[in-house]
Write a protein that holds these residues in place. Sequence first.
Motif, PDB file in Angstrom:
ATOM      1  N   ALA A   1       0.915  -1.303   0.082  1.00  0.00           N
ATOM      2  CA  ALA A   1       0.058   0.063   0.044  1.00  0.00           C
ATOM      3  C   ALA A   1       0.998   1.105   0.224  1.00  0.00           C
ATOM      4  N   GLY A   2       0.290   2.575  -0.440  1.00  0.00           N
ATOM      5  CA  GLY A   2       0.961   3.717  -0.387  1.00  0.00           C
ATOM      6  C   GLY A   2       1.790   4.097  -1.577  1.00  0.00           C
ATOM      7  N   PRO A   3       2.522   5.112  -1.589  1.00  0.00           N
ATOM      8  CA  PRO A   3       2.905   5.863  -2.895  1.00  0.00           C
ATOM      9  C   PRO A   3       4.383   4.830  -3.260  1.00  0.00           C
ATOM     10  N   SER A   4       4.733   4.256  -1.977  1.00  0.00           N
ATOM     11  CA  SER A   4       5.948   3.261  -2.538  1.00  0.00           C
ATOM     12  C   SER A   4       5.815   2.266  -3.553  1.00  0.00           C
ATOM     13  N   ALA A   5       4.472   1.644  -3.746  1.00  0.00           N
ATOM     14  CA  ALA A   5       4.174   0.777  -4.683  1.00  0.00           C
ATOM     15  C   ALA A   5       4.166   1.431  -6.151  1.00  0.00           C
ATOM     16  N   GLY A   6       3.629   2.638  -6.007  1.00  0.00           N
ATOM     17  CA  GLY A   6       3.710   3.414  -7.363  1.00  0.00           C
ATOM     18  C   GLY A   6       4.981   3.801  -7.937  1.00  0.00           C
ATOM     19  N   LEU A   7       5.854   4.284  -7.046  1.00  0.00           N
ATOM     20  CA  LEU A   7       7.401   4.676  -7.226  1.00  0.00           C
ATOM     21  C   LEU A   7       8.243   3.367  -7.732  1.00  0.00           C
ATOM     22  N   LEU A   8       7.826   2.050  -6.893  1.00  0.00           N
ATOM     23  CA  LEU A   8       9.014   0.941  -7.293  1.00  0.00           C
ATOM     24  C   LEU A   8       8.041   0.493  -8.751  1.00  0.00           C
ATOM     25  N   SER A   9       7.081   0.381  -8.798  1.00  0.00           N
ATOM     26  CA  SER A   9       6.490  -0.275 -10.363  1.00  0.00           C
ATOM     27  C   SER A   9       6.931   0.696 -11.336  1.00  0.00           C
ATOM     28  N   ALA A  10       7.255   2.202 -11.191  1.00  0.00           N
ATOM     29  CA  ALA A  10       7.595   2.835 -12.223  1.00  0.00           C
ATOM     30  C   ALA A  10       9.139   2.563 -12.479  1.00  0.00           C
ATOM     31  N   HIS A  11       9.764   2.279 -11.380  1.00  0.00           N
ATOM     32  CA  HIS A  11      11.246   2.069 -11.349  1.00  0.00           C
ATOM     33  C   HIS A  11      11.573   0.882 -11.940  1.00  0.00           C
ATOM     34  N   ALA A  12      10.599  -0.217 -11.654  1.00  0.00           N
ATOM     35  CA  ALA A  12      10.751  -1.808 -12.266  1.00  0.00           C
ATOM     36  C   ALA A  12      10.625  -1.514 -13.652  1.00  0.00           C
ATOM     37  N   ALA A  13       9.635  -0.756 -14.234  1.00  0.00           N
ATOM     38  CA  ALA A  13       9.341  -0.607 -15.600  1.00  0.00           C
ATOM     39  C   ALA A  13      10.441   0.113 -16.246  1.00  0.00           C
ATOM     40  N   GLN A  14      11.168   1.294 -15.748  1.00  0.00           N
ATOM     41  CA  GLN A  14      12.006   1.856 -16.493  1.00  0.00           C
ATOM     42  C   GLN A  14      13.065   2.146 -15.505  1.00  0.00           C
ATOM     43  N   PRO A  15      14.154   1.269 -15.175  1.00  0.00           N
ATOM     44  CA  PRO A  15      15.116   1.453 -14.014  1.00  0.00           C
ATOM     45  C   PRO A  15      16.291   2.630 -14.307  1.00  0.00           C
ATOM     46  N   ASP A  16      16.324   2.835 -15.665  1.00  0.00           N
ATOM     47  CA  ASP A  16      17.302   3.997 -15.801  1.00  0.00           C
ATOM     48  C   ASP A  16      16.717   5.270 -15.589  1.00  0.00           C
ATOM     49  N   VAL A  17      15.510   5.451 -15.567  1.00  0.00           N
ATOM     50  CA  VAL A  17      14.957   6.809 -15.456  1.00  0.00           C
ATOM     51  C   VAL A  17      14.867   7.539 -14.260  1.00  0.00           C
ATOM     52  N   ALA A  18      14.980   8.675 -14.130  1.00  0.00           N
ATOM     53  CA  ALA A  18      14.693   9.727 -13.145  1.00  0.00           C
ATOM     54  C   ALA A  18      13.130  10.218 -13.283  1.00  0.00           C
ATOM     55  N   TRP A  19      12.508  10.143 -12.123  1.00  0.00           N
ATOM     56  CA  TRP A  19      11.097  10.610 -12.198  1.00  0.00           C
ATOM     57  C   TRP A  19      10.615  11.689 -11.405  1.00  0.00           C
ATOM     58  N   LEU A  20      10.074  12.769 -12.169  1.00  0.00           N
ATOM     59  CA  LEU A  20       9.547  13.822 -11.533  1.00  0.00           C
ATOM     60  C   LEU A  20       8.246  13.551 -11.021  1.00  0.00           C
ATOM     61  N   VAL A  21       8.207  13.521  -9.615  1.00  0.00           N
ATOM     62  CA  VAL A  21       6.832  12.829  -9.041  1.00  0.00           C
ATOM     63  C   VAL A  21       5.941  13.864  -8.511  1.00  0.00           C
ATOM     64  N   LEU A  22       4.609  13.534  -8.689  1.00  0.00           N
ATOM     65  CA  LEU A  22       3.530  14.455  -7.911  1.00  0.00           C
ATOM     66  C   LEU A  22       2.569  13.475  -7.547  1.00  0.00           C
ATOM     67  N   ALA A  23       1.933  13.563  -6.236  1.00  0.00           N
ATOM     68  CA  ALA A  23       0.977  12.922  -5.786  1.00  0.00           C
ATOM     69  C   ALA A  23      -0.385  13.462  -6.170  1.00  0.00           C
ATOM     70  N   CYS A  24      -1.387  12.800  -6.304  1.00  0.00           N
ATOM     71  CA  CYS A  24      -2.695  13.392  -6.932  1.00  0.00           C
ATOM     72  C   CYS A  24      -3.530  14.230  -5.858  1.00  0.00           C
ATOM     73  N   ASP A  25      -2.918  14.347  -4.650  1.00  0.00           N
ATOM     74  CA  ASP A  25      -3.614  15.011  -3.825  1.00  0.00           C
ATOM     75  C   ASP A  25      -3.054  16.344  -3.328  1.00  0.00           C
ATOM     76  N   LEU A  26      -2.555  17.207  -4.396  1.00  0.00           N
ATOM     77  CA  LEU A  26      -1.929  18.618  -4.388  1.00  0.00           C
ATOM     78  C   LEU A  26      -2.501  19.435  -5.053  1.00  0.00           C
ATOM     79  N   PRO A  27      -3.698  19.941  -4.636  1.00  0.00           N
ATOM     80  CA  PRO A  27      -4.672  21.037  -5.286  1.00  0.00           C
ATOM     81  C   PRO A  27      -4.162  22.340  -5.520  1.00  0.00           C
ATOM     82  N   LEU A  28      -3.127  22.817  -4.780  1.00  0.00           N
ATOM     83  CA  LEU A  28      -2.427  23.895  -5.002  1.00  0.00           C
ATOM     84  C   LEU A  28      -1.318  24.044  -5.741  1.00  0.00           C
ATOM     85  N   ILE A  29      -0.796  23.173  -6.196  1.00  0.00           N
ATOM     86  CA  ILE A  29       0.503  23.047  -6.992  1.00  0.00           C
ATOM     87  C   ILE A  29       0.214  23.495  -8.274  1.00  0.00           C
ATOM     88  N   SER A  30       1.415  24.486  -8.682  1.00  0.00           N
ATOM     89  CA  SER A  30       1.491  25.097  -9.876  1.00  0.00           C
ATOM     90  C   SER A  30       2.751  25.114 -10.420  1.00  0.00           C
TER      91      SER A  30
END
Length: 215
Positions: A78-107
């Motif tokens: 559970a939690g965001p680690s599952a998403g982060l690690l799934s992305a890393h497993a799919a593309q291990p050489d990539v750096a990810w600019l990560v945003l959670a979907c619960d950020l209503p004020l981000i710009s």
Amino acid sequence: MISDNKQARLKGLILCGGKSTRMQQDKSQLAYHGQPHWQYLLQLLQEFVPEVYLSCRQEQAAQFREYPHIITDSVDGAGPSAGLLSAHAAQPDVAWLVLACDLPLISRQSLAALLQARNPLKAATSFNSHFNNSPEPLIAIWEPAALAVLQQNFATGKNCPRKTLLGCDVLVLENVNVMEQFNANTPAEMQEALQQLTDAPPPIPPHPQNTPSSR
């Protein structure tokens, strides 16, 4: 640390896989800006990185079928680690600019500051969270090195991205727009965010050529 000073390719990742238990409805679908919030975040990220992926659970994938770049959870947990690690497993050489979907004020201001300061020789580039004075893991650039540490921690039952960053060599920035880091996880926090948006000047909308329909 990335070997030979090589900078990893950067892509975007929107974490939509939470169960939104406290909000009582899917946070990625809330319309703070007149559209589902995942679409708003997608348009923001598309201004800065060439490819943006949505991270979600397998049972959520159908609701994002209009968008082609989806990474469903391949890691149990559970939690965001599952998403982060799934992305890393799919593309291990990539750096990810990560945003959670619960950020209503981000710009775009916060994203621009993060990208301008990015140091690929650090494990990650993150903002300081003024809510708990530690690195904010879900508005951050995760280099492959940090994701490798998260993978090791996860394997030993340590399931916290923030604690992973605390144990890494991270560039931590002070965000002049600190309220952009506000997380809305409950109906009361959603109403607080909507009030903030009502009281603030309207944000500059993302460029129209970067809408999901044009990808």
